[in-house]
Design a protein around this motif. Structure first.
Motif, PDB file in Angstrom:
ATOM      1  N   GLU A   1      -1.427   3.968  -3.936  1.00  0.00           N
ATOM      2  CA  GLU A   1      -2.687   3.505  -4.512  1.00  0.00           C
ATOM      3  C   GLU A   1      -4.126   4.744  -3.915  1.00  0.00           C
ATOM      4  O   GLU A   1      -5.009   4.951  -4.712  1.00  0.00           O
ATOM      5  CB  GLU A   1      -3.204   2.431  -3.025  1.00  0.00           C
ATOM      6  CG  GLU A   1      -3.102   2.832  -1.890  1.00  0.00           C
ATOM      7  CD  GLU A   1      -3.312   1.975  -0.713  1.00  0.00           C
ATOM      8  OE1 GLU A   1      -3.286   0.666  -1.428  1.00  0.00           O
ATOM      9  OE2 GLU A   1      -3.503   2.618   0.247  1.00  0.00           O
ATOM     10  N   ALA A   2      -3.536   5.771  -3.594  1.00  0.00           N
ATOM     11  CA  ALA A   2      -4.069   6.840  -3.183  1.00  0.00           C
ATOM     12  C   ALA A   2      -3.085   7.932  -3.351  1.00  0.00           C
ATOM     13  O   ALA A   2      -1.429   8.013  -3.311  1.00  0.00           O
ATOM     14  CB  ALA A   2      -4.254   7.580  -2.019  1.00  0.00           C
ATOM     15  N   VAL A   3      -3.257   8.685  -3.526  1.00  0.00           N
ATOM     16  CA  VAL A   3      -2.565  10.647  -3.767  1.00  0.00           C
ATOM     17  C   VAL A   3      -2.874  11.970  -2.638  1.00  0.00           C
ATOM     18  O   VAL A   3      -4.218  11.791  -2.268  1.00  0.00           O
ATOM     19  CB  VAL A   3      -1.948  11.160  -5.025  1.00  0.00           C
ATOM     20  CG1 VAL A   3      -2.105  12.209  -5.410  1.00  0.00           C
ATOM     21  CG2 VAL A   3      -1.745   9.500  -5.894  1.00  0.00           C
TER      22      VAL A   3
ATOM     23  N   ARG B   1       0.971  -1.055   0.130  1.00  0.00           N
ATOM     24  CA  ARG B   1       0.335  -0.278   0.595  1.00  0.00           C
ATOM     25  C   ARG B   1       0.483   0.933   0.252  1.00  0.00           C
ATOM     26  O   ARG B   1       1.306   1.500   0.898  1.00  0.00           O
ATOM     27  CB  ARG B   1      -1.115  -0.060   0.971  1.00  0.00           C
ATOM     28  CG  ARG B   1      -1.842  -1.088   1.612  1.00  0.00           C
ATOM     29  CD  ARG B   1      -2.558  -0.985   2.967  1.00  0.00           C
ATOM     30  NE  ARG B   1      -3.071  -0.292   2.598  1.00  0.00           N
ATOM     31  CZ  ARG B   1      -3.319   0.875   3.777  1.00  0.00           C
ATOM     32  NH1 ARG B   1      -2.395   0.728   4.075  1.00  0.00           N
ATOM     33  NH2 ARG B   1      -3.783   1.930   4.035  1.00  0.00           N
ATOM     34  N   MET B   2       0.979   1.487  -1.644  1.00  0.00           N
ATOM     35  CA  MET B   2       1.945   2.756  -1.114  1.00  0.00           C
ATOM     36  C   MET B   2       1.142   4.301  -1.282  1.00  0.00           C
ATOM     37  O   MET B   2      -0.158   3.981  -2.228  1.00  0.00           O
ATOM     38  CB  MET B   2       2.759   2.900  -2.522  1.00  0.00           C
ATOM     39  CG  MET B   2       4.209   3.756  -2.667  1.00  0.00           C
ATOM     40  SD  MET B   2       3.915   5.421  -3.335  1.00  0.00           S
ATOM     41  CE  MET B   2       4.356   4.709  -5.392  1.00  0.00           C
ATOM     42  N   LEU B   3       1.503   4.758  -0.518  1.00  0.00           N
ATOM     43  CA  LEU B   3       1.025   6.434  -0.680  1.00  0.00           C
ATOM     44  C   LEU B   3       1.982   7.564  -1.286  1.00  0.00           C
ATOM     45  O   LEU B   3       2.862   7.794  -1.167  1.00  0.00           O
ATOM     46  CB  LEU B   3       0.734   7.191   0.812  1.00  0.00           C
ATOM     47  CG  LEU B   3      -0.562   8.327   0.980  1.00  0.00           C
ATOM     48  CD1 LEU B   3      -1.752   8.699  -0.106  1.00  0.00           C
ATOM     49  CD2 LEU B   3      -0.304   8.733   2.364  1.00  0.00           C
ATOM     50  N   LEU B   4       0.815   8.062  -2.212  1.00  0.00           N
ATOM     51  CA  LEU B   4       2.420   9.658  -2.558  1.00  0.00           C
ATOM     52  C   LEU B   4       1.542  10.575  -1.781  1.00  0.00           C
ATOM     53  O   LEU B   4       0.471  11.159  -2.549  1.00  0.00           O
ATOM     54  CB  LEU B   4       2.082   9.179  -4.467  1.00  0.00           C
ATOM     55  CG  LEU B   4       2.495  10.606  -5.439  1.00  0.00           C
ATOM     56  CD1 LEU B   4       4.416  10.022  -5.161  1.00  0.00           C
ATOM     57  CD2 LEU B   4       2.371  10.516  -6.612  1.00  0.00           C
TER      58      LEU B   4
ATOM     59  N   GLN C   1      -9.331   5.826   2.402  1.00  0.00           N
ATOM     60  CA  GLN C   1      -9.188   4.914   2.768  1.00  0.00           C
ATOM     61  C   GLN C   1      -9.950   4.302   2.196  1.00  0.00           C
ATOM     62  O   GLN C   1      -9.979   2.813   0.738  1.00  0.00           O
ATOM     63  CB  GLN C   1      -8.697   4.247   3.751  1.00  0.00           C
ATOM     64  CG  GLN C   1      -6.887   4.409   4.223  1.00  0.00           C
ATOM     65  CD  GLN C   1      -6.698   4.265   5.166  1.00  0.00           C
ATOM     66  OE1 GLN C   1      -7.415   3.254   5.838  1.00  0.00           O
ATOM     67  NE2 GLN C   1      -5.138   4.137   5.697  1.00  0.00           N
ATOM     68  N   ALA C   2     -11.142   4.684   2.322  1.00  0.00           N
ATOM     69  CA  ALA C   2     -12.884   3.762   2.030  1.00  0.00           C
ATOM     70  C   ALA C   2     -12.499   4.023   0.114  1.00  0.00           C
ATOM     71  O   ALA C   2     -13.349   3.120  -0.140  1.00  0.00           O
ATOM     72  CB  ALA C   2     -13.759   4.522   2.298  1.00  0.00           C
ATOM     73  N   GLU C   3     -12.041   5.228   0.082  1.00  0.00           N
ATOM     74  CA  GLU C   3     -12.269   5.149  -1.897  1.00  0.00           C
ATOM     75  C   GLU C   3     -11.587   3.942  -2.315  1.00  0.00           C
ATOM     76  O   GLU C   3     -11.741   3.806  -3.249  1.00  0.00           O
ATOM     77  CB  GLU C   3     -12.141   6.573  -1.821  1.00  0.00           C
ATOM     78  CG  GLU C   3     -11.933   6.640  -3.392  1.00  0.00           C
ATOM     79  CD  GLU C   3     -13.764   7.025  -3.837  1.00  0.00           C
ATOM     80  OE1 GLU C   3     -13.736   6.602  -4.958  1.00  0.00           O
ATOM     81  OE2 GLU C   3     -14.646   6.935  -2.911  1.00  0.00           O
ATOM     82  N   VAL C   4     -10.342   4.083  -2.323  1.00  0.00           N
ATOM     83  CA  VAL C   4      -9.093   2.539  -2.429  1.00  0.00           C
ATOM     84  C   VAL C   4     -10.029   1.478  -1.992  1.00  0.00           C
ATOM     85  O   VAL C   4      -9.655   1.213  -3.275  1.00  0.00           O
ATOM     86  CB  VAL C   4      -8.134   3.237  -1.498  1.00  0.00           C
ATOM     87  CG1 VAL C   4      -7.569   1.232  -1.865  1.00  0.00           C
ATOM     88  CG2 VAL C   4      -7.342   4.678  -1.643  1.00  0.00           C
TER      89      VAL C   4
ATOM     90  N   LYS D   1      -8.505   7.736 -10.222  1.00  0.00           N
ATOM     91  CA  LYS D   1      -6.960   7.438  -8.858  1.00  0.00           C
ATOM     92  C   LYS D   1      -8.024   8.179  -7.563  1.00  0.00           C
ATOM     93  O   LYS D   1      -8.374   9.137  -7.855  1.00  0.00           O
ATOM     94  CB  LYS D   1      -5.171   8.178  -9.219  1.00  0.00           C
ATOM     95  CG  LYS D   1      -4.391   7.890  -8.364  1.00  0.00           C
ATOM     96  CD  LYS D   1      -3.702   6.889  -7.723  1.00  0.00           C
ATOM     97  CE  LYS D   1      -3.487   6.291  -8.735  1.00  0.00           C
ATOM     98  NZ  LYS D   1      -2.289   5.099  -9.038  1.00  0.00           N
ATOM     99  N   PRO D   2      -7.838   7.377  -6.561  1.00  0.00           N
ATOM    100  CA  PRO D   2      -7.923   8.084  -5.173  1.00  0.00           C
ATOM    101  C   PRO D   2      -7.400   9.559  -5.173  1.00  0.00           C
ATOM    102  O   PRO D   2      -6.210   9.355  -5.448  1.00  0.00           O
ATOM    103  CB  PRO D   2      -8.416   7.725  -4.512  1.00  0.00           C
ATOM    104  CG  PRO D   2      -8.613   5.773  -4.806  1.00  0.00           C
ATOM    105  CD  PRO D   2      -7.587   5.868  -6.023  1.00  0.00           C
ATOM    106  N   VAL D   3      -7.645  10.807  -4.829  1.00  0.00           N
ATOM    107  CA  VAL D   3      -7.038  11.859  -4.106  1.00  0.00           C
ATOM    108  C   VAL D   3      -7.828  12.849  -3.714  1.00  0.00           C
ATOM    109  O   VAL D   3      -8.155  13.016  -3.251  1.00  0.00           O
ATOM    110  CB  VAL D   3      -6.243  12.582  -5.842  1.00  0.00           C
ATOM    111  CG1 VAL D   3      -6.029  13.914  -4.948  1.00  0.00           C
ATOM    112  CG2 VAL D   3      -6.116  11.882  -6.165  1.00  0.00           C
TER     113      VAL D   3
END
Length: 181
Positions: free
Chosen positions: A70-72, A4-7, A175-178, A105-107
């Protein structure tokens, strides 16, 4: 399940930026396996550069990071009632690379500023900047960190429970959107 990678993208280049701190706080509350803080210190967008030497390697790195995440989370300062030029420039460069890596992409977007509105106008404009990318921008809760220079302790943690609670809810919603995929 993969890593699980967050940018995180800060719209300020300053090392001690309140927006950089806010992105780091978001990452702490999101608790990914890995957090990458983007470097958006790019040359100004110039079509002649794109047509000649090509898209800079630093831009291609960001494009790859967007794709791998996975999300930004993006935090913008407010300069003259809008997002920073450096953030807009980064988005302009990224828009030149096909296929678009933001699609779906979830942002989560947020803002931190010295003023009492906490960058509310800049955040609203940033949300509109994301529309062409077709990212899944989280509706809220909106986080506008006002008087941002006085909102962190010596370790870079938010001092106000109100802001921490709002940021935690935003990260929970991200996280819910991911999870929704």
């Amino acid at each position: 399940m993969g890593e699980r990678m967050l940018l995180g993208i800060s719209g300020s280049l300053r090392a001690a930026s309140v927006n950089r701190r806010l992105v780091r706080e978001a990452a702490r509350l999101y608790a990914p396996d890995r957090f990458i803080e983007a470097d958006i210190d790019f040359p100004l967008y110039n079509g002649d550069v794109e047509d000649g030497p090509g898209v800079p390697d630093a831009v291609l790195t960001l494009v790859d990071q967007i794709e791998a995440a996975e999300a930004v989370v993006i935090s913008t300062p407010e300069y003259n009632k809008g997002p920073s030029g450096v953030l807009k420039n980064a988005l302009d460069w990224v828009s030149r690379v096909r296929p678009v890596r933001w699609t779906g992409k979830p942002v989560a977007v947020m803002s931190a500023a010295a003023g009492r509105a906490g960058g509310e106008r800049a955040q609203m404009i940033l949300r509109s900047f994301m529309v062409p990318f077709q990212a899944r921008v989280i509706a809220g809760p909106e986080l506008h960190l006002a008087d941002a220079g006085n909102q962190y302790d010596a370790d870079g943690r938010l001092l106000s429970d109100r802001y921490v609670d709002t940021l935690q809810k935003l990260m929970d919603n991200l996280q819910a959107e991911v999870t929704r995929g």
